[in-house]
Motif scaffolding. Structure first.
Motif, PDB file in Angstrom:
ATOM      1  N   ASN A 176       0.835  -1.209   0.000  1.00  0.00           N
ATOM      2  CA  ASN A 176       0.000   0.000   0.000  1.00  0.00           C
ATOM      3  C   ASN A 176       0.866   1.255   0.000  1.00  0.00           C
ATOM      4  OD1 ASN A 176      -2.370  -1.489   0.073  1.00  0.00           O
ATOM      5  ND2 ASN A 176      -2.594  -1.339   2.300  1.00  0.00           N
ATOM      6  N   ARG A 212      -5.253  -9.907  -6.737  1.00  0.00           N
ATOM      7  CA  ARG A 212      -5.257  -8.774  -5.815  1.00  0.00           C
ATOM      8  C   ARG A 212      -4.189  -7.758  -6.197  1.00  0.00           C
ATOM      9  NH1 ARG A 212      -4.840  -8.899   0.875  1.00  0.00           N
ATOM     10  NH2 ARG A 212      -5.030  -6.626   1.125  1.00  0.00           N
ATOM     11  N   THR A 215      -5.592  -5.947  -9.366  1.00  0.00           N
ATOM     12  CA  THR A 215      -6.815  -5.158  -9.205  1.00  0.00           C
ATOM     13  C   THR A 215      -6.646  -4.008  -8.224  1.00  0.00           C
ATOM     14  OG1 THR A 215      -7.623  -6.745  -7.556  1.00  0.00           O
ATOM     15  CG2 THR A 215      -8.363  -7.048  -9.819  1.00  0.00           C
ATOM     16  N   GLU A 216      -5.825  -4.213  -7.188  1.00  0.00           N
ATOM     17  CA  GLU A 216      -5.693  -3.181  -6.162  1.00  0.00           C
ATOM     18  C   GLU A 216      -4.550  -2.209  -6.407  1.00  0.00           C
ATOM     19  OE1 GLU A 216      -5.710  -4.518  -2.129  1.00  0.00           O
ATOM     20  OE2 GLU A 216      -7.436  -5.843  -2.404  1.00  0.00           O
ATOM     21  N   TYR A 217      -3.543  -2.610  -7.194  1.00  0.00           N
ATOM     22  CA  TYR A 217      -2.342  -1.775  -7.287  1.00  0.00           C
ATOM     23  C   TYR A 217      -1.989  -1.311  -8.698  1.00  0.00           C
ATOM     24  CZ  TYR A 217      -1.792  -3.528  -2.565  1.00  0.00           C
ATOM     25  OH  TYR A 217      -2.010  -3.838  -1.250  1.00  0.00           O
TER      26      TYR A 217
END
Length: 266
Positions: A176, A212, A215-217
């Motif tokens: 993150n 993940r 899609t998230e980064y």
């Protein structure tokens, strides 16, 4: 190696031309420009290209002040290839060495390079071959390098996972923080989510949550280099078979829309 494997290189170039892949990431070995540019330019000039500069395996270490002249010389061909091929990104590993002095030296040398195309790549904590501490293994160090030099950022997912595990940090919190630094591009392979070793596994051979990660980064149409496999690939057909088989099993249909922008690292 373009000279040792010209057929594969030409097949990779054709795969970009026909839209199978989105771009080529070309690793520029020091002192290779004069020997290879006449082969490389006709095949890929005009195609989207990212250049990867030499790293510690070739003796380039921006954390060592005694190597500054040598480092600049080893970077010359990367910059020449970038000029020739109109590449907007030259990926450069941060340097090595424990302590503030070494990190400050990396920052000083990055600043002195003075090339807006440079993108620092985050690294594992320790170099597997030299066993020295590598710079840019935490989001804070990468942020400092970016802030003090104005360079771009290439987020290597596997390096981030390895570094987080080496320092007992939470992998997803670490990712993150890296992602918040607005990467210009990404490196993606599979691996062991609990390991400190960057294994460059083919997709599906490890336990990374690839869905993940993507899609998230990663934004759609981002530059994502497929960094799978240590071996020198012999033909692109086999590489494509491995790629397609693993990705189609692991990723949702909407992700495949841009996953095929990944390209082989030559």
């Amino acid at each position: 190696d373009v000279l040792k494997n010209p057929d594969f290189f030409n097949e990779a170039a054709e795969a970009v031309k026909n839209g199978t892949f989105g771009y080529i990431e070309l690793f520029a070995i020091p002192d290779s420009f004069n020997e290879t540019q006449s082969l490389i330019a006709p095949a890929i000039k005009g195609l989207p290209v990212v250049i990867h500069a030499p790293h510690s395996c070739f003796g380039l270490d921006t954390g060592n002040p005694e190597l500054e002249t040598s480092n600049q010389k080893k970077l010359e061909d990367s910059r020449r290839f970038a000029d020739l091929l109109n590449a907007e990104i030259i990926i450069l590993h941060a340097g090595a060495g424990a302590g503030e002095a070494c990190l400050s030296e990396t920052i000083r040398q990055f600043r002195n390079i003075g090339d807006s195309r440079i993108a620092v790549e985050n690294l594992p904590l320790i170099c597997s071959s030299t066993h020295v501490r590598l710079h840019g293994n935490t989001p804070a160090e990468i942020q400092r390098i970016i802030t003090e030099t104005g360079c771009k950022f290439c987020l290597d997912f596997s390096h981030a996972v390895c570094a987080a595990n080496s320092t007992n940090a939470d992998v997803w919190q670490t990712l993150n923080a890296f992602a918040a630094l607005n990467p210009s591009m990404y490196h993606l392979c599979d691996g062991n989510i609990n390991s400190t070793d960057d294994e460059h596994l083919h997709y599906g051979e490890g336990n990374y949550n690839l869905k993940r990660l993507l899609t998230e980064y990663v934004e759609p149409n981002a530059l994502v280099t497929m960094e799978t496999g240590h071996e020198i690939p012999q033909n692109i057909t086999r590489r494509l078979e491995i790629f397609a088989k693993s990705v189609k099993k692991l990723l949702q249909k909407k992700i495949r829309r841009f996953i095929f922008r990944l390209i082989l690292s030559l």
